[in-house]
Design a protein around this motif. Structure first.
Motif, mmCIF file in Angstrom:
data_model
loop_
_atom_site.group_PDB
_atom_site.id
_atom_site.type_symbol
_atom_site.label_atom_id
_atom_site.label_comp_id
_atom_site.label_asym_id
_atom_site.label_seq_id
_atom_site.Cartn_x
_atom_site.Cartn_y
_atom_site.Cartn_z
ATOM 1 N N ALA A 197 0.935 -0.611 0.419
ATOM 2 C CA ALA A 197 -0.009 -0.435 0.015
ATOM 3 C C ALA A 197 0.483 1.271 -0.010
ATOM 4 O O ALA A 197 0.745 1.993 -0.555
ATOM 5 C CB ALA A 197 -0.797 -0.029 1.662
ATOM 6 N N LYS A 198 2.246 1.554 1.237
ATOM 7 C CA LYS A 198 2.853 2.179 0.858
ATOM 8 C C LYS A 198 3.628 2.542 -0.805
ATOM 9 O O LYS A 198 3.842 3.462 -0.938
ATOM 10 C CB LYS A 198 3.906 2.232 1.929
ATOM 11 C CG LYS A 198 4.699 3.378 2.251
ATOM 12 C CD LYS A 198 5.962 3.284 2.678
ATOM 13 C CE LYS A 198 7.185 4.265 3.069
ATOM 14 N NZ LYS A 198 7.951 4.102 4.442
ATOM 15 N N ARG A 201 0.811 3.963 -3.193
ATOM 16 C CA ARG A 201 1.015 5.608 -2.561
ATOM 17 C C ARG A 201 1.914 6.680 -3.169
ATOM 18 O O ARG A 201 1.754 7.932 -3.407
ATOM 19 C CB ARG A 201 0.423 5.470 -1.155
ATOM 20 C CG ARG A 201 -0.888 5.078 -0.377
ATOM 21 C CD ARG A 201 -1.707 6.155 -1.143
ATOM 22 N NE ARG A 201 -3.489 5.011 -0.125
ATOM 23 C CZ ARG A 201 -4.126 5.561 -0.818
ATOM 24 N NH1 ARG A 201 -4.516 6.517 -0.929
ATOM 25 N NH2 ARG A 201 -4.969 4.546 0.025
ATOM 26 N N THR A 222 -5.490 -6.895 2.969
ATOM 27 C CA THR A 222 -5.664 -5.747 3.434
ATOM 28 C C THR A 222 -4.542 -4.423 3.155
ATOM 29 O O THR A 222 -5.295 -2.956 3.038
ATOM 30 C CB THR A 222 -4.534 -5.377 4.828
ATOM 31 O OG1 THR A 222 -5.917 -6.645 5.893
ATOM 32 C CG2 THR A 222 -4.690 -4.309 6.080
ATOM 33 N N ASP A 226 -5.927 -0.893 2.243
ATOM 34 C CA ASP A 226 -5.281 0.383 1.740
ATOM 35 C C ASP A 226 -4.552 1.433 0.916
ATOM 36 O O ASP A 226 -4.138 2.527 0.795
ATOM 37 C CB ASP A 226 -4.048 0.158 2.696
ATOM 38 C CG ASP A 226 -4.635 -0.250 4.631
ATOM 39 O OD1 ASP A 226 -5.967 0.041 4.156
ATOM 40 O OD2 ASP A 226 -4.005 -1.201 4.920
ATOM 41 N N SER A 227 -4.479 0.182 -0.498
ATOM 42 C CA SER A 227 -3.837 1.163 -1.916
ATOM 43 C C SER A 227 -5.012 1.801 -2.655
ATOM 44 O O SER A 227 -4.850 2.562 -3.290
ATOM 45 C CB SER A 227 -3.798 -0.097 -2.880
ATOM 46 O OG SER A 227 -2.753 -0.730 -2.252
ATOM 47 N N GLU A 251 -15.056 -0.546 8.526
ATOM 48 C CA GLU A 251 -14.615 -0.242 7.955
ATOM 49 C C GLU A 251 -14.171 0.108 6.855
ATOM 50 O O GLU A 251 -13.048 0.838 6.463
ATOM 51 C CB GLU A 251 -13.255 -1.710 8.390
ATOM 52 C CG GLU A 251 -13.300 -1.891 9.044
ATOM 53 C CD GLU A 251 -12.227 -0.737 10.335
ATOM 54 O OE1 GLU A 251 -10.312 -0.596 9.245
ATOM 55 O OE2 GLU A 251 -12.038 -0.159 10.834
ATOM 56 N N ARG A 255 -12.147 3.678 5.413
ATOM 57 C CA ARG A 255 -11.037 3.956 4.215
ATOM 58 C C ARG A 255 -11.224 4.780 3.062
ATOM 59 O O ARG A 255 -10.666 4.566 2.127
ATOM 60 C CB ARG A 255 -10.704 1.996 4.311
ATOM 61 C CG ARG A 255 -9.701 1.910 5.138
ATOM 62 C CD ARG A 255 -9.411 0.266 4.781
ATOM 63 N NE ARG A 255 -8.322 -0.245 5.470
ATOM 64 C CZ ARG A 255 -8.707 -0.651 6.374
ATOM 65 N NH1 ARG A 255 -9.950 -1.324 6.899
ATOM 66 N NH2 ARG A 255 -7.390 -1.676 6.876
#
Length: 323
Positions: A197-198, A201, A222, A226-227, A251, A255
């Protein structure tokens, strides 16, 4: 008497047994197909392991291609001798198979039965994902897990044809070139970039992606969520690493008002929709927008080897069984 691969219990690939198959004549609305090629897919492994329970004894396999050699009562639009690709439910690992006429599509001239068997289920799945579950647009950025795999390579090629930006995730260095050749604009190495995900981003300047196509399941679920950009779409359609965890609806709101869907092809490729879906898929192949890649051709009698190969995570493209 023909032969088929049976399982009598769930377990490892060792439970696959090649033995006599007493196939009845096709019933009303059915066709009997002499299989020449059979697709191997992760759903076969899930069923063999027991993730998707089957009544025993069972024959695995969800897609095949071959030639019609008998028609049941009431079948129209198909004839003995036609070459067809089929969604077979759970019966494809066999020399002959009876299937509903509504689950079969004629194979156009210029497309081999081996190609049809290698791409039918995976290609229809891709059509479902990109055109129906979430209609991918040229201005979108999508995240594609297992981008060098059977569905992943087709999905990347199709998304490239649409004009979308593709961030592909692969499991090893040697798969990067495959995903790139299939159309991925950027590649994330799952064993190197542990925070997927990081990295997404970073690649999107913090914006995230409009849609994540996740066939891996537990290990990446997950990270896919988170992406996503606000109002993004999470599409989970496989369990290669195990089933995804449960998630509270709140959730999704926290998000960014996300949507989550878990589609199954057989709810989309119904008899009234399958002909158009198949026509779209075959046109993509004929036009060269999708280039088939068959990585392994294995005799039906040795289906256990095909399962071990697919489970190893080392294959790229498609595996087919031949009769």
């Amino acid at each position: 008497m023909s032969k088929a691969i049976f399982i009598d219990q769930n377990g490892s690939a060792d439970v696959l047994e090649f033995r006599d198959h007493d196939l009845p004549p096709p019933g009303p609305g059915e066709i009997r197909v002499k299989n020449t090629a059979i697709g191997v897919n992760f759903i076969d492994i899930y069923q063999r392991r027991g993730l998707y329970p089957l009544s025993m004894p069972a024959i695995l396999g969800s897609e095949s291609a071959g030639v019609i050699d008998a028609l049941g009562d009431g079948v129209t639009g198909l004839a003995v001798g036609d070459r067809v690709a089929c969604l077979t439910g759970n019966s494809a690992y066999a020399e002959y198979v009876n299937v509903s006429a509504g689950s079969a599509a004629k194979i156009p001239d210029g497309i081999g039965e081996d190609v049809a068997a290698s791409l039918f289920l995976k290609g229809l799945t891709t059509e479902m994902l990109l055109r129906q579950v979430y209609e991918l647009k040229a201005q979108d950025t999508c995240l594609v897990h297992a981008a060098a795999g059977g569905v992943g390579t087709i999905l990347c090629q199709w998304a490239r044809n649409i004009g979308a930006r593709i961030i592909g995730v692969v499991g090893s260095e040697d798969k990067k070139a495959i995903a790139k050749a299939s159309g991925a604009d950027e590649i994330i190495l799952r064993d190197k970039d542990t925070d997927i995900a990081k990295e997404v981003r970073r690649l999107t300047n913090g914006a995230g992606v409009q849609v994540a196509y996740d066939s891996v399941g537990a290990a990446t679920f997950t990270a896919s969520l988170d992406s996503l950009a606000p109002r993004g779409h999470m599409v989970t359609f496989g369990n290669a690493s195990g089933p995804p965890p449960a998630i509270e609806p709140l959730e999704l709101a926290r998000r960014g008002s996300l949507t989550l869907t878990r589609p199954t092809l057989f709810h989309y490729a119904t008899p009234d929709h399958l002909p158009a879906m198949a026509a779209t898929l075959f046109a993509m192949i004929t036009q060269g927008a999708i280039i088939p890649k068959i990585s392994h051709r294995i005799a039906l009698s040795n289906a256990a080897e095909a399962h071990r190969l697919l489970e190893s995570g080392t294959t790229t493209g498609s595996i087919i069984l031949t009769t």
